[in-house]
Enzyme design. Sequence first.
Site, PDB file in Angstrom:
ATOM      1  N   TYR A  20      29.977  36.552  44.997  1.00  0.00           N
ATOM      2  CA  TYR A  20      30.466  35.914  43.929  1.00  0.00           C
ATOM      3  C   TYR A  20      29.917  34.577  43.682  1.00  0.00           C
ATOM      4  CZ  TYR A  20      34.046  33.038  41.110  1.00  0.00           C
ATOM      5  OH  TYR A  20      34.691  32.090  40.193  1.00  0.00           O
ATOM      6  N   ILE A  52      51.697  31.816  54.873  1.00  0.00           N
ATOM      7  CA  ILE A  52      50.522  31.030  54.783  1.00  0.00           C
ATOM      8  C   ILE A  52      49.537  31.884  55.627  1.00  0.00           C
ATOM      9  CG2 ILE A  52      49.658  28.935  55.739  1.00  0.00           C
ATOM     10  CD1 ILE A  52      51.820  27.332  54.622  1.00  0.00           C
ATOM     11  N   ASP A  71      33.137  43.769  25.732  1.00  0.00           N
ATOM     12  CA  ASP A  71      32.981  43.481  27.207  1.00  0.00           C
ATOM     13  C   ASP A  71      31.526  42.761  26.994  1.00  0.00           C
ATOM     14  OD1 ASP A  71      33.325  44.998  30.112  1.00  0.00           O
ATOM     15  OD2 ASP A  71      31.367  43.882  29.595  1.00  0.00           O
ATOM     16  N   ALA A 120      34.366  34.145  30.882  1.00  0.00           N
ATOM     17  CA  ALA A 120      34.309  35.451  31.257  1.00  0.00           C
ATOM     18  C   ALA A 120      33.935  35.858  32.499  1.00  0.00           C
ATOM     19  CB  ALA A 120      33.986  36.499  30.217  1.00  0.00           C
ATOM     20  N   GLN A 142      33.783  38.312  36.669  1.00  0.00           N
ATOM     21  CA  GLN A 142      34.449  38.909  37.737  1.00  0.00           C
ATOM     22  C   GLN A 142      34.696  37.832  38.578  1.00  0.00           C
ATOM     23  OE1 GLN A 142      35.612  40.121  40.754  1.00  0.00           O
ATOM     24  NE2 GLN A 142      33.709  39.577  41.416  1.00  0.00           N
ATOM     25  N   VAL A 184      47.141  30.465  44.965  1.00  0.00           N
ATOM     26  CA  VAL A 184      48.214  30.192  45.915  1.00  0.00           C
ATOM     27  C   VAL A 184      49.082  29.395  45.422  1.00  0.00           C
ATOM     28  CG1 VAL A 184      46.701  28.231  46.702  1.00  0.00           C
ATOM     29  CG2 VAL A 184      48.269  29.080  48.247  1.00  0.00           C
TER      30      VAL A 184
HETATM   31  N1  NAD Z   1      40.756  29.642  38.657  1.00  0.00           N
HETATM   32  C1  NAD Z   1      39.852  28.919  39.669  1.00  0.00           C
HETATM   33  O1  NAD Z   1      40.382  28.110  40.439  1.00  0.00           O
HETATM   34  C2  NAD Z   1      38.249  28.950  39.028  1.00  0.00           C
HETATM   35  C3  NAD Z   1      37.556  28.155  40.072  1.00  0.00           C
HETATM   36  C4  NAD Z   1      36.144  28.412  39.940  1.00  0.00           C
HETATM   37  C5  NAD Z   1      35.667  28.940  38.695  1.00  0.00           C
HETATM   38  N2  NAD Z   1      36.418  29.554  37.889  1.00  0.00           N
HETATM   39  C6  NAD Z   1      35.951  30.472  36.756  1.00  0.00           C
HETATM   40  O2  NAD Z   1      36.540  30.278  35.745  1.00  0.00           O
HETATM   41  C7  NAD Z   1      36.544  31.392  34.854  1.00  0.00           C
HETATM   42  C8  NAD Z   1      37.643  31.687  34.309  1.00  0.00           C
HETATM   43  O3  NAD Z   1      38.723  31.892  35.232  1.00  0.00           O
HETATM   44  P1  NAD Z   1      40.263  32.195  35.429  1.00  0.00           P
HETATM   45  O4  NAD Z   1      40.661  31.319  36.585  1.00  0.00           O
HETATM   46  O5  NAD Z   1      40.740  31.674  33.866  1.00  0.00           O
HETATM   47  O6  NAD Z   1      40.311  33.785  35.389  1.00  0.00           O
HETATM   48  P2  NAD Z   1      40.907  34.968  34.362  1.00  0.00           P
HETATM   49  O7  NAD Z   1      40.760  36.231  35.196  1.00  0.00           O
HETATM   50  O8  NAD Z   1      42.254  34.517  33.984  1.00  0.00           O
HETATM   51  O9  NAD Z   1      39.795  34.761  33.342  1.00  0.00           O
HETATM   52  C9  NAD Z   1      38.487  35.537  33.331  1.00  0.00           C
HETATM   53  C10 NAD Z   1      38.761  36.234  32.061  1.00  0.00           C
HETATM   54  O10 NAD Z   1      37.486  36.916  31.759  1.00  0.00           O
HETATM   55  C11 NAD Z   1      37.838  38.323  31.155  1.00  0.00           C
HETATM   56  N3  NAD Z   1      36.662  39.074  31.861  1.00  0.00           N
HETATM   57  C12 NAD Z   1      36.282  39.494  32.864  1.00  0.00           C
HETATM   58  N4  NAD Z   1      35.208  40.232  32.842  1.00  0.00           N
HETATM   59  C13 NAD Z   1      34.881  40.547  31.441  1.00  0.00           C
HETATM   60  C14 NAD Z   1      34.056  41.167  30.982  1.00  0.00           C
HETATM   61  N5  NAD Z   1      33.028  42.021  31.438  1.00  0.00           N
HETATM   62  N6  NAD Z   1      33.703  41.022  29.464  1.00  0.00           N
HETATM   63  C15 NAD Z   1      34.730  40.282  28.778  1.00  0.00           C
HETATM   64  N7  NAD Z   1      35.690  39.694  29.444  1.00  0.00           N
HETATM   65  C16 NAD Z   1      35.839  39.666  30.673  1.00  0.00           C
HETATM   66  C17 NAD Z   1      39.139  38.755  31.710  1.00  0.00           C
HETATM   67  O11 NAD Z   1      40.019  39.647  31.084  1.00  0.00           O
HETATM   68  C18 NAD Z   1      39.678  37.143  31.779  1.00  0.00           C
HETATM   69  O12 NAD Z   1      40.527  37.039  30.592  1.00  0.00           O
HETATM   70  C19 NAD Z   1      35.778  32.097  35.585  1.00  0.00           C
HETATM   71  O13 NAD Z   1      34.334  32.156  35.244  1.00  0.00           O
HETATM   72  C20 NAD Z   1      35.791  31.870  36.814  1.00  0.00           C
HETATM   73  O14 NAD Z   1      34.809  32.495  37.836  1.00  0.00           O
HETATM   74  C21 NAD Z   1      37.782  29.550  38.139  1.00  0.00           C
END
Ligand code: NAD
Length: 318
Positions: free
Chosen positions: A155, A214, A63, A85, A87, A198
């Site tokens: 967030y 939707i 973590d 990584a 939330q 989505v």
């Molecule tokens: N998917 C999108 O459209 C989007 C848009 C903007 C920003 N982001 C950012 O991109 C990054 C990746 O997002 P994603 O879409 O791949 O989501 P995801 O949930 O697939 O990936 C996040 C990963 O972080 C891990 N994680 C969460 N809390 C943790 C902790 N405390 N310690 C260790 N690992 C932890 C989870 O297990 C997961 O594998 C994030 O920072 C997210 O905020 C994503």
Amino acid sequence: MGDAVTRVLVTGGAGFIGSTLTDRLLADGHEVTVVDNLSTGKLANLHAARRDPDLPLTFQRVDITSDALERVVAKARPQVVLHLAAQIDVRASVADPVHDAMVNVVGTVNLLEASRRHGVEKVVLTTSGGCIYGEPSVDELPVDEDYPGHPHSPYGASKRGVEEYLHTYAALYDLRWTSLALANVYGPRQDPGGEAGVVSIFGGRMLAGEPVTIFGDGRQTRDFVFVDDVVHAFVLAMERGDGVRCNIGTGERTSVNELFGVLADVTGYAGAPEYAAARPGELAHISLATGRAATALGWKPWTTLREGLTATVDWLRG
Ligand SMILES: NC(=O)c1ccc[n+]([C@@H]2O[C@H](COP(=O)([O-])OP(=O)(O)OC[C@H]3O[C@@H](n4cnc5c(N)ncnc54)[C@H](O)[C@@H]3O)[C@@H](O)[C@H]2O)c1
């Protein structure tokens, strides 16, 4: 670093974007240590990379808020940290902003501390272009990085706030950084619960011949960017774009109704969408100007929406 092998630490590397990035880094010949607590990520996302015993991949179930993180960084001695990584659930952040801040703020500071103590040269932070700029009006879109809006969710606040620490660590310890503000990322491996889930939700339901709902009138617009294009921005940011935030999107706005139409075409779905009440707090419109990513990183998205959706549907079929 040039073309040399780089030791890279990817946090969140078992997630949707992080695992796609890990595959790319390994293909480029780098040594990768993945840190992930598997809260939303899956080991299955790393199976292809793991199957090849010659690939220099290490997985640590740790973590980012824990003391164990520093031991991992000390052992791996990464030159570059790509920090994904988080939330990531906007509504969960409203329900429990303290947990959101624990992971997204305290976890990031814990990572920065370990990084500066163990010789990391550069950290790339992942932020949210959809949440850190508040709710711009349509005539202000696409927004650039200097748009003065404030986040409307915990967030967005945690993602925006933690960027200040990058400036602080650069001043105190010369730690280099880039922050990538991602639009709505979509592609293979995306969990239907994610921020731009989505595409996987609609695609999965269409392939199963199930009704698709939707929320709202479907005229809300988003900036959908394909995961491979996003991953390329991280690779470029390992060496370029120091000291700035770069938006990573397409600059285009696609309505949820248009998305439904292209996905229905790609999947061969004949049903009409069902409409339900809009979800409270949902952003009406967003798109990101990417001029800075072009100049600071040399980045541009390559994938059209139809190409990206076709690749995603192929993966959903599998
Ligand atoms: N998917 C999108 O459209 C989007 C848009 C903007 C920003 N982001 C950012 O991109 C990054 C990746 O997002 P994603 O879409 O791949 O989501 P995801 O949930 O697939 O990936 C996040 C990963 O972080 C891990 N994680 C969460 N809390 C943790 C902790 N405390 N310690 C260790 N690992 C932890 C989870 O297990 C997961 O594998 C994030 O920072 C997210 O905020 C994503």
